[in-house]
Scaffold this motif. Structure first.
Motif, PDB file in Angstrom:
ATOM      1  N   HIS A 126       0.557  59.783  52.346  1.00 25.63           N
ATOM      2  CA  HIS A 126       1.028  58.578  53.057  1.00 25.63           C
ATOM      3  C   HIS A 126       1.679  58.811  54.528  1.00 25.63           C
ATOM      4  O   HIS A 126       2.095  59.980  54.489  1.00 25.63           O
ATOM      5  CB  HIS A 126       2.410  58.115  52.168  1.00 25.63           C
ATOM      6  CG  HIS A 126       1.599  57.470  50.821  1.00 25.63           C
ATOM      7  ND1 HIS A 126       0.809  56.145  50.654  1.00 25.63           N
ATOM      8  CD2 HIS A 126       1.827  57.922  49.685  1.00 25.63           C
ATOM      9  CE1 HIS A 126       0.588  56.131  49.533  1.00 25.63           C
ATOM     10  NE2 HIS A 126       1.081  57.141  48.733  1.00 25.63           N
ATOM     11  N   PHE A 137       9.971  68.282  43.943  1.00 24.41           N
ATOM     12  CA  PHE A 137       9.850  66.786  44.080  1.00 24.41           C
ATOM     13  C   PHE A 137       9.736  66.259  45.401  1.00 24.41           C
ATOM     14  O   PHE A 137       8.846  65.444  45.705  1.00 24.41           O
ATOM     15  CB  PHE A 137      10.940  66.211  43.102  1.00 24.41           C
ATOM     16  CG  PHE A 137      10.624  64.894  43.015  1.00 24.41           C
ATOM     17  CD1 PHE A 137       9.278  64.034  42.210  1.00 24.41           C
ATOM     18  CD2 PHE A 137      11.517  63.871  43.224  1.00 24.41           C
ATOM     19  CE1 PHE A 137       9.286  62.653  42.502  1.00 24.41           C
ATOM     20  CE2 PHE A 137      11.439  62.494  43.277  1.00 24.41           C
ATOM     21  CZ  PHE A 137      10.453  61.879  42.560  1.00 24.41           C
ATOM     22  N   CYS A 138      10.883  66.532  46.145  1.00 29.81           N
ATOM     23  CA  CYS A 138      11.003  66.136  47.417  1.00 29.81           C
ATOM     24  C   CYS A 138       9.923  66.442  48.627  1.00 29.81           C
ATOM     25  O   CYS A 138       9.311  65.916  49.198  1.00 29.81           O
ATOM     26  CB  CYS A 138      12.212  66.823  48.064  1.00 29.81           C
ATOM     27  SG  CYS A 138      13.816  66.150  47.439  1.00 29.81           S
ATOM     28  N   GLU A 139       9.352  67.679  48.166  1.00 26.55           N
ATOM     29  CA  GLU A 139       8.281  68.458  49.072  1.00 26.55           C
ATOM     30  C   GLU A 139       6.836  67.543  48.765  1.00 26.55           C
ATOM     31  O   GLU A 139       6.322  67.408  49.353  1.00 26.55           O
ATOM     32  CB  GLU A 139       8.049  70.024  48.971  1.00 26.55           C
ATOM     33  CG  GLU A 139       9.335  70.710  49.493  1.00 26.55           C
ATOM     34  CD  GLU A 139       9.407  70.406  51.068  1.00 26.55           C
ATOM     35  OE1 GLU A 139       8.650  70.458  51.780  1.00 26.55           O
ATOM     36  OE2 GLU A 139      10.546  69.912  51.325  1.00 26.55           O
ATOM     37  N   ILE A 140       6.780  67.426  47.254  1.00 27.44           N
ATOM     38  CA  ILE A 140       5.736  66.533  47.125  1.00 27.44           C
ATOM     39  C   ILE A 140       5.683  65.303  47.608  1.00 27.44           C
ATOM     40  O   ILE A 140       4.533  64.687  48.280  1.00 27.44           O
ATOM     41  CB  ILE A 140       5.603  66.503  45.463  1.00 27.44           C
ATOM     42  CG1 ILE A 140       5.301  67.715  44.854  1.00 27.44           C
ATOM     43  CG2 ILE A 140       4.524  65.470  44.919  1.00 27.44           C
ATOM     44  CD1 ILE A 140       5.407  67.966  43.345  1.00 27.44           C
ATOM     45  N   ILE A 141       6.594  64.526  47.700  1.00 30.71           N
ATOM     46  CA  ILE A 141       6.898  63.326  48.491  1.00 30.71           C
ATOM     47  C   ILE A 141       6.582  63.486  50.061  1.00 30.71           C
ATOM     48  O   ILE A 141       5.570  62.646  50.601  1.00 30.71           O
ATOM     49  CB  ILE A 141       8.288  62.808  48.226  1.00 30.71           C
ATOM     50  CG1 ILE A 141       8.582  62.451  46.903  1.00 30.71           C
ATOM     51  CG2 ILE A 141       8.713  61.628  49.168  1.00 30.71           C
ATOM     52  CD1 ILE A 141      10.109  61.818  46.566  1.00 30.71           C
ATOM     53  N   ARG A 142       7.096  64.397  50.595  1.00 26.17           N
ATOM     54  CA  ARG A 142       7.081  64.576  51.955  1.00 26.17           C
ATOM     55  C   ARG A 142       5.632  65.097  52.458  1.00 26.17           C
ATOM     56  O   ARG A 142       5.030  64.723  53.368  1.00 26.17           O
ATOM     57  CB  ARG A 142       8.008  65.720  52.572  1.00 26.17           C
ATOM     58  CG  ARG A 142       9.340  65.316  52.430  1.00 26.17           C
ATOM     59  CD  ARG A 142      10.495  66.251  52.855  1.00 26.17           C
ATOM     60  NE  ARG A 142      11.669  65.872  52.970  1.00 26.17           N
ATOM     61  CZ  ARG A 142      12.712  66.671  52.199  1.00 26.17           C
ATOM     62  NH1 ARG A 142      12.162  67.693  51.489  1.00 26.17           N
ATOM     63  NH2 ARG A 142      13.994  66.018  52.233  1.00 26.17           N
ATOM     64  N   ASN A 143       4.755  65.725  51.464  1.00 32.36           N
ATOM     65  CA  ASN A 143       3.442  66.254  51.874  1.00 32.36           C
ATOM     66  C   ASN A 143       2.449  65.492  51.283  1.00 32.36           C
ATOM     67  O   ASN A 143       1.258  65.582  51.196  1.00 32.36           O
ATOM     68  CB  ASN A 143       3.281  67.362  51.278  1.00 32.36           C
ATOM     69  CG  ASN A 143       4.088  68.564  51.726  1.00 32.36           C
ATOM     70  OD1 ASN A 143       4.398  68.500  53.193  1.00 32.36           O
ATOM     71  ND2 ASN A 143       4.586  69.737  51.249  1.00 32.36           N
ATOM     72  N   SER A 144       2.860  64.100  50.939  1.00 32.96           N
ATOM     73  CA  SER A 144       2.021  63.070  50.370  1.00 32.96           C
ATOM     74  C   SER A 144       0.881  62.684  51.538  1.00 32.96           C
ATOM     75  O   SER A 144       1.310  62.965  52.662  1.00 32.96           O
ATOM     76  CB  SER A 144       2.308  61.988  49.377  1.00 32.96           C
ATOM     77  OG  SER A 144       2.980  61.025  50.382  1.00 32.96           O
ATOM     78  N   ASN A 169       3.956  57.541  55.918  1.00 32.42           N
ATOM     79  CA  ASN A 169       5.687  57.607  56.318  1.00 32.42           C
ATOM     80  C   ASN A 169       6.104  57.366  54.812  1.00 32.42           C
ATOM     81  O   ASN A 169       5.583  57.022  53.836  1.00 32.42           O
ATOM     82  CB  ASN A 169       6.210  56.631  57.152  1.00 32.42           C
ATOM     83  CG  ASN A 169       5.684  55.011  56.973  1.00 32.42           C
ATOM     84  OD1 ASN A 169       5.752  54.641  55.791  1.00 32.42           O
ATOM     85  ND2 ASN A 169       5.121  54.250  57.966  1.00 32.42           N
TER      86      ASN A 169
END
Length: 212
Positions: free
Chosen positions: A210, A201-208, A212
């Protein structure tokens, strides 16, 4: 079926009978007996807690909750819980059941592997999960009297259940591993499916996309 001398009596209705006939025709002994135990243990927990629930709706929820693992009733892209809930909805609509009851059964099935939510919804939703958690995970094991547990197990035996149910989960999800993201089903595939890598989940956020 459990007879009237048992701690739990199966609902005696055309709807319940038709559900039993359908599930018996498509599920293995493993899943069929598990579903009957889910109803029985869920009902026993309901009686213990003093909940006012509809036994017929609880029964349909329990009987259909794993049909989405079965070939012919599983989709390519949905979680097995959703496939199971959709199958129950189709069955209930075909039998003329009212919309609110259909929604309750759908939620009971779709949420049965989502801890922490069902207990705050309708009793039938809470008790399908309670029955599943009792039979699969042993949660609340000491809440039910030994003689009641033994009566249910005598009617619907557990045969090498622990490892067999894990295998059944894996078989029903291995071809659609992405559907297990964010669920406990990840644990099954992490153990049983060679090469499976959990989405983080954290990596999906970071790799979106967007910035920042």
């Amino acid at each position: 079926m459990i007879d009237t001398s048992s701690p739990v009596a199966i609902p005696d209705s055309r709807l319940a009978s038709d559900a039993t006939e359908l599930i018996r025709s498509v599920e293995s002994d493993l899943l069929y007996n598990h579903s009957l135990r889910v109803y029985s243990f869920g009902a026993l927990q309901g009686e213990r807690l003093g909940l006012n629930y509809d036994p017929e709706l609880l029964y349909i929820g329990a009987m259909f909750h794993d049909i989405g693992l079965v070939e012919g009733h599983r989709s390519a892209d949905d979680r097995f819980e959703v496939d199971s809930a959709n199958a129950a909805r189709e069955f209930l609509v075909a039998h003329g059941v009212d919309t609110d009851a259909v929604r309750i059964v759908w939620d009971a099935i779709a949420l049965h592997t989502t801890p922490g939510i069902p207990k705050y919804k309708e009793p039938e939703v809470a008790l399908v999960t309670a029955g599943v958690e009792f039979d699969v995970l042993g949660f609340g094991y000491d809440d039910i009297a030994a003689e009641d547990r033994e009566a249910v197990l005598a009617a619907y035996p557990r045969v090498n259940f622990k490892e067999s149910i894990i295998d059944a989960f894996a078989d029903g999800m291995a071809y659609r591993p992405d559907t297990t993201f964010g669920t406990m089903n990840d644990d099954v595939l992490a153990e049983k499916l060679p090469g499976f890598v959990r989405a983080n989940f954290c990596e999906i956020i970071r790799n979106s996309k967007h910035t920042n």
